[in-house]
Design a protein around this motif. Structure first.
Motif, short mmCIF file in Angstrom:
data_model
loop_
_atom_site.label_atom_id
_atom_site.label_comp_id
_atom_site.label_asym_id
_atom_site.label_seq_id
_atom_site.Cartn_x
_atom_site.Cartn_y
_atom_site.Cartn_z
N MET A 92 0.85 -1.19 0.00
CA MET A 92 0.00 0.00 0.00
C MET A 92 0.89 1.24 0.00
SD MET A 92 -3.18 0.57 2.57
CE MET A 92 -4.10 -0.91 2.28
N LYS A 93 0.57 2.20 -0.88
CA LYS A 93 1.38 3.41 -0.95
C LYS A 93 0.83 4.50 -0.02
CE LYS A 93 2.15 5.23 -5.08
NZ LYS A 93 2.36 5.34 -6.55
N GLU A 126 -9.36 12.33 12.04
CA GLU A 126 -9.14 11.44 10.91
C GLU A 126 -7.89 11.88 10.12
OE1 GLU A 126 -12.26 9.65 8.10
OE2 GLU A 126 -11.45 11.38 7.04
N LEU A 174 0.15 -1.41 11.65
CA LEU A 174 1.36 -0.68 11.27
C LEU A 174 2.17 -0.27 12.49
CD1 LEU A 174 -0.11 1.60 8.44
CD2 LEU A 174 1.53 -0.25 8.16
N ILE A 234 -3.15 6.26 1.86
CA ILE A 234 -4.62 6.27 2.02
C ILE A 234 -5.04 7.73 2.06
CG2 ILE A 234 -6.56 5.62 3.47
CD1 ILE A 234 -4.87 3.42 4.67
N ALA A 266 -0.46 9.84 10.09
CA ALA A 266 0.41 8.87 10.76
C ALA A 266 0.51 7.58 9.94
CB ALA A 266 -0.13 8.58 12.16
N ILE A 267 -0.62 7.14 9.41
CA ILE A 267 -0.63 5.90 8.62
C ILE A 267 0.22 6.08 7.36
CG2 ILE A 267 -2.09 4.46 7.14
CD1 ILE A 267 -4.29 4.73 9.26
N ASN A 268 0.02 7.19 6.65
CA ASN A 268 0.76 7.40 5.41
C ASN A 268 2.26 7.54 5.66
OD1 ASN A 268 -1.36 7.26 3.54
ND2 ASN A 268 -1.97 9.35 4.00
N GLU A 311 -13.38 13.48 -1.96
CA GLU A 311 -14.31 14.58 -1.75
C GLU A 311 -15.64 14.10 -1.18
OE1 GLU A 311 -14.66 18.15 -4.76
OE2 GLU A 311 -16.33 16.76 -5.00
N ASN A 312 -16.05 12.89 -1.60
CA ASN A 312 -17.35 12.40 -1.15
C ASN A 312 -17.22 11.57 0.13
OD1 ASN A 312 -16.07 10.17 -2.08
ND2 ASN A 312 -17.44 9.75 -3.77
N SER A 313 -16.14 11.83 0.87
CA SER A 313 -15.90 11.26 2.20
C SER A 313 -15.47 9.80 2.19
CB SER A 313 -17.09 11.44 3.14
OG SER A 313 -18.01 10.38 2.98
N ASN A 344 -4.89 10.73 11.97
CA ASN A 344 -4.71 9.28 11.83
C ASN A 344 -4.13 8.94 10.46
OD1 ASN A 344 -5.65 8.49 14.32
ND2 ASN A 344 -7.75 8.27 13.66
N LEU A 345 -4.69 9.54 9.42
CA LEU A 345 -4.23 9.24 8.06
C LEU A 345 -2.80 9.70 7.84
CD1 LEU A 345 -7.35 9.97 5.82
CD2 LEU A 345 -6.43 7.78 6.53
N VAL A 359 1.26 2.11 14.66
CA VAL A 359 1.19 3.58 14.84
C VAL A 359 0.56 3.88 16.20
CG1 VAL A 359 0.12 5.68 13.97
CG2 VAL A 359 1.02 4.01 12.37
N LYS A 369 3.89 6.03 8.04
CA LYS A 369 4.36 4.67 8.29
C LYS A 369 4.46 3.88 6.99
CE LYS A 369 5.52 1.83 11.59
NZ LYS A 369 6.35 2.05 12.73
N LEU A 370 3.47 4.03 6.11
CA LEU A 370 3.50 3.33 4.83
C LEU A 370 4.70 3.78 4.00
CD1 LEU A 370 -0.29 3.39 3.78
CD2 LEU A 370 1.02 1.40 4.51
N LYS A 429 -4.03 1.04 11.77
CA LYS A 429 -3.05 1.71 12.64
C LYS A 429 -2.34 0.71 13.54
CE LYS A 429 -3.93 5.45 15.02
NZ LYS A 429 -4.70 6.42 15.83
N HIS A 473 -20.55 16.19 -2.31
CA HIS A 473 -19.66 16.92 -1.41
C HIS A 473 -20.07 16.71 0.03
CE1 HIS A 473 -17.15 20.07 0.23
NE2 HIS A 473 -16.51 20.06 -0.92
N ILE A 474 -19.09 16.36 0.86
CA ILE A 474 -19.38 15.95 2.23
C ILE A 474 -20.03 17.06 3.07
CG2 ILE A 474 -16.97 16.42 2.94
CD1 ILE A 474 -19.21 13.70 4.45
#
Lengths: 145, 136
Positions: free
Chosen positions: A108-109, B120, A143, A111, B126-128, A115-117, B123-124, A145, B130-131, A140, B62-63
């Motif tokens: 996985m590169k 979020e 990995l 995440i 931190a995940i990215n 836009e649409n959540s 979290n992302l 984390v 680590k990746l 998490k 759109h969210i």
């Protein structure tokens, strides 16, 4: 079912031969379980069974009750169920990323949120797969984390 | 989808039951089963609409537009339930109180969304990170 074991100190690699009248779900499960022991996964393609090393698998996906797994270029039908695969991969760098998908985190590169959540994971081969938010915690944890 | 909707509706009904229970402790004479029935009948359609807004992106992809729709529905839900309970009187004092309550609810929801987005993002990130380290 008769099980016969022949010990031969002269052979270099252990071989397992299954002799059967026809391929049944029971036999498929036996094949799948044998593959899991060697950190390979048994996959069906064009009527043949292949054993694919875990490190080459990008992700597993359950579709219409069947499980498929994908390498960089190929797609195979797994002989094991998704929950069984998940159990086997507990200590590996694989994580469940949605209800029907288990992905190889080393493939996985990134995440990113869309836009649409939705969350989209980009794999090293450029493919994008959906990540469900409720599984972010598990990713998490895997990995570290 | 059916399971998600079912779980969502059960949560909404559970929340309504809790609200009803606490209200019945505070104002036991005013709260009746009929009012609870009315409350649920109002909440469930609103909840289904909110669920579909998010799940099927009814108004927009759109969210923040979808969130705005859900906030509007939540506020309408509160006002309608208040009306059913007979607390929405047409006086200046009541309008002021309900205006403050509506504004407060909206701000609370917006803050909750903002906070969840921030968490979020963290979290992302931190995940990215680590990746990326795993690749190097």
């Amino acid at each position: 079912m008769k099980i016969t074991i022949q010990e031969n100190p002269n052979i270099a690699e252990t071989q397992i031969h299954i002799v059967c009248a026809e391929m049944t779900p029971e036999i498929e499960e036996i094949v799948a379980n044998i593959g899991l022991i060697g950190h390979t996964f048994a996959g069906k393609k064009d009527g043949e069974i292949f054993f694919i090393p875990m490190k080459d698998i990008f992700y597993f996906e359950s579709v219409d009750g069947k499980v498929f797994f994908y390498t960089a270029l190929e797609c195979y039908e797994a002989t094991a169920r998704l929950y069984k695969i998940e159990e086997t991969l507990q200590n590996a760098k694989f994580a469940r990323i949605s209800k029907n998908t288990i992905a190889n985190l080393s493939k996985m590169k990134s995440i990113k949120p869309e836009e649409n959540s939705r969350l989209l994971a980009t794999l090293t081969n450029g493919e994008k797969i959906i990540v469900s938010r409720q599984y972010v915690t598990e990713i998490k944890k895997k990995l570290g984390v | 989808m059916k399971t998600d909707l079912k779980n969502y509706l059960f949560s909404v009904m559970g929340m309504n039951a809790c609200i009803f229970f606490f209200l019945s402790l505070l104002v036991p004479n005013a709260v009746t089963v009929k009012l609870f029935h009315l409350m649920v009948c109002v909440s469930i359609p609103f909840s289904i609409f909110s669920f579909l807004t998010f799940r099927y992106q009814l108004f927009s992809k759109h969210i923040w537009i979808r969130r705005a729709v859900v906030i509007a529905f939540s506020v309408a839900n509160i006002l309608l339930n208040s009306y059913l309970f007979g607390y929405l009187q047409p006086t200046k004092k009541h309008y002021t109180i309900y205006g403050i309550a509506v504004l407060g609810t909206m701000l609370l929801l917006i803050f909750t969304y903002y906070l969840s987005d921030k968490i979020e993002k963290k979290n992302l990130k931190a995940i990215n990170q680590k990746l990326q380290n795993n690749k190097d």
